[in-house]
Enzyme design. Structure first.
Site, PDB file in Angstrom:
ATOM      1  CG  ASP A 157      -2.548   0.631   5.802  1.00 57.88           C
ATOM      2  OD1 ASP A 157      -1.943   0.780   4.985  1.00 57.88           O
ATOM      3  OD2 ASP A 157      -2.622  -0.588   6.258  1.00 57.88           O
ATOM      4  CE1 TYR A 158       0.375   6.232   1.519  1.00 58.05           C
ATOM      5  CE2 TYR A 158      -0.231   7.489   3.628  1.00 58.05           C
ATOM      6  CZ  TYR A 158       0.724   6.958   2.639  1.00 58.05           C
ATOM      7  OH  TYR A 158       2.127   7.634   2.803  1.00 58.05           O
ATOM      8  CG  HIS A 159       1.321   2.036   1.915  1.00 54.01           C
ATOM      9  ND1 HIS A 159       1.603   2.686   3.094  1.00 54.01           N
ATOM     10  CD2 HIS A 159       2.259   2.701   1.315  1.00 54.01           C
ATOM     11  CE1 HIS A 159       2.378   3.661   3.167  1.00 54.01           C
ATOM     12  NE2 HIS A 159       2.914   3.418   2.069  1.00 54.01           N
ATOM     13  NE  ARG A 167       3.397   5.735   6.244  1.00 50.57           N
ATOM     14  CZ  ARG A 167       3.919   4.567   6.499  1.00 50.57           C
ATOM     15  NH1 ARG A 167       3.398   3.971   7.588  1.00 50.57           N
ATOM     16  NH2 ARG A 167       4.692   3.761   5.740  1.00 50.57           N
ATOM     17  CG  ASN A 193       1.701  -0.544   5.681  1.00 47.01           C
ATOM     18  OD1 ASN A 193       2.984  -0.400   5.651  1.00 47.01           O
ATOM     19  ND2 ASN A 193       1.254  -1.567   5.199  1.00 47.01           N
TER      20      ASN A 193
END
Length: 92
Positions: free
Chosen positions: A90-92, A73, A71
């Site tokens: 990790d923006y999820h 990025r 996850n």
């Protein structure tokens, strides 16, 4: 060309080779992506299958994302051939 960073660890790695601000297992991948972003003159140059380049949506509209691992990025804005506000997240 990379013009600005949000993530201090990315900035130190890119400018001075200092690896302490990013996960050790991702240093090579992050370096690869930073070099690709720095040399790109248009966003399409980053459209490699391994990077999974895609534009972000919603409140992140105007930002792009490339995959480092799972996850994680590197996100950034790409304006007139230059990359701004690079972040490792990790923006999820």
């Amino acid at each position: 060309m990379i013009k600005s960073f949000k993530h201090k660890g990315l900035k130190l790695l890119f400018e001075k080779g200092v690896t302490s601000g990013v996960p050790a297992q991702d240093v090579d991948r992050i370096n690869d992506r930073l070099q690709a972003i720095d040399t790109a003159t248009e966003i399409g140059e980053l459209n490699r299958q391994i990077y999974k380049l895609h534009p972000l949506k919603g409140d992140r509209e105007g930002y792009w994302s490339i995959t480092v691992r799972a996850n994680w990025r590197i996100t950034f804005q790409f304006i007139n051939g230059d990359a701004y506000i690079l972040n490792y997240e990790d923006y999820h």
